[in-house]
Design a protein around this motif. Structure first.
Motif, PDB file in Angstrom:
ATOM      1  N   ASN A 107     -16.344  28.096  12.709  1.00  0.00           N
ATOM      2  CA  ASN A 107     -15.397  28.634  13.660  1.00  0.00           C
ATOM      3  C   ASN A 107     -16.144  28.689  14.991  1.00  0.00           C
ATOM      4  OD1 ASN A 107     -13.859  30.316  15.378  1.00  0.00           O
ATOM      5  ND2 ASN A 107     -12.955  31.367  13.619  1.00  0.00           N
ATOM      6  N   THR A 108     -15.943  27.659  15.797  1.00  0.00           N
ATOM      7  CA  THR A 108     -16.749  27.509  17.013  1.00  0.00           C
ATOM      8  C   THR A 108     -16.359  28.498  18.107  1.00  0.00           C
ATOM      9  OG1 THR A 108     -15.239  25.778  17.792  1.00  0.00           O
ATOM     10  CG2 THR A 108     -17.203  25.077  16.577  1.00  0.00           C
ATOM     11  N   ILE A 109     -15.229  29.159  17.927  1.00  0.00           N
ATOM     12  CA  ILE A 109     -14.814  30.177  18.889  1.00  0.00           C
ATOM     13  C   ILE A 109     -15.432  31.523  18.523  1.00  0.00           C
ATOM     14  CG2 ILE A 109     -12.840  31.420  19.852  1.00  0.00           C
ATOM     15  CD1 ILE A 109     -11.214  28.828  19.351  1.00  0.00           C
ATOM     16  N   LYS A 110     -15.292  31.905  17.275  1.00  0.00           N
ATOM     17  CA  LYS A 110     -15.840  33.175  16.816  1.00  0.00           C
ATOM     18  C   LYS A 110     -17.356  33.213  16.954  1.00  0.00           C
ATOM     19  CE  LYS A 110     -16.052  36.178  12.725  1.00  0.00           C
ATOM     20  NZ  LYS A 110     -15.588  36.369  11.318  1.00  0.00           N
ATOM     21  N   TYR A 111     -18.014  32.097  16.654  1.00  0.00           N
ATOM     22  CA  TYR A 111     -19.472  32.059  16.675  1.00  0.00           C
ATOM     23  C   TYR A 111     -20.020  31.320  17.899  1.00  0.00           C
ATOM     24  CZ  TYR A 111     -19.055  33.679  11.879  1.00  0.00           C
ATOM     25  OH  TYR A 111     -18.745  34.418  10.759  1.00  0.00           O
TER      26      TYR A 111
END
Length: 239
Positions: A107-111
């Protein structure tokens, strides 16, 4: 032309199941490149149930093709190993401890902040970075913001749907790869790719830089012979 990196984890799994050194994992790495592979991939895990950390160190010393180390960068032991060995590429995978095999992308947004930090650290050491992602537009856009050199499209969904409808199966990957290319990202692909579905993927998305294939290739090698199957996979990449 898309490059083939051969994942040799299964050689280590077989070796570890019996003890001793058969099959010889180092010889498998040497032979993969001798038979025409463009690179060697390993995915060490903390429990060393297949590739051992010492295998990784020794493989780096004996191969001349590209070396790709996959793994969970939330494990400090993995980070330390990669920075010590300095492969040409590190592929960051969001595995959990004890996970049987990779089953989803980041999850490139969350992390975002975490990945930016990890990627910056590896790039500062001169290591090309790739991150495992699903073919979802928001994840691709997020990947472009964390500084990674490449993404690796997680292709299990494609492989399963290919058996039902190849055109439908590849569509989300084509859209994702097109978007990734617009951001200047390199594109790798891997997971459940085999002789049945590989060529269609590459014909549809010919700008894929590299595929990493292990389980299916080794299974085919049991029947077809290791050298022959590497050449068959190379042939499947010709568009």
């Amino acid at each position: 032309m898309t490059k083939l990196s051969v994942n040799i984890n299964k050689f280590a799994t077989l070796r570890n199941s019996r003890g001793g050194n058969r099959p010889d994992v180092l010889q498998a790495a040497i032979d993969a490149q001798r038979f025409g592979a463009d690179g060697v991939t390993v995915h060490p895990r903390p429990d060393e149930r297949h590739i051992r950390y010492e295998d990784v160190r020794q493989i780096k010393q004996i191969i001349t093709t590209e070396f790709n180390i996959e793994g969970n960068c939330r494990e400090q032991s993995f980070i330390d190993l990669v920075l010590e060995v300095k492969p040409q590429q590190v592929t960051l995978v969001p595995d959990t401890t004890g996970q049987l095999t990779s089953d989803h992308g980041w999850n490139t947004i969350k992390y975002k902040n975490y990945l930016t930090e990890m990627i910056g650290m590896f790039k500062a050491a001169g290591i090309r970075t790739s991150i495992f992602v699903d073919p979802e537009m928001r994840m691709i856009e997020g990947a472009a913001e964390v500084g990674t050199d490449r993404i690796e499209l997680y292709t299990e969904r494609y492989a399963k749907q290919y058996l039902i409808d190849p055109r439908e199966a590849v569509q989300s990957y084509l859209v994702a790869a097109t978007r990734a290319r617009s951001f200047g990202l390199g594109i790798n692909a891997g997971h459940d790719l085999d002789l049945q579905n590989l060529n269609y993927l590459i014909k549809t998305i010919p700008w894929i830089d590299e595929v990493s294939i292990g389980h299916a290739l080794v299974c085919d090698a049991l029947y077809l012979g290791f050298e022959n199957v590497v050449q068959l996979y190379k042939r499947a990449l010709v568009v």
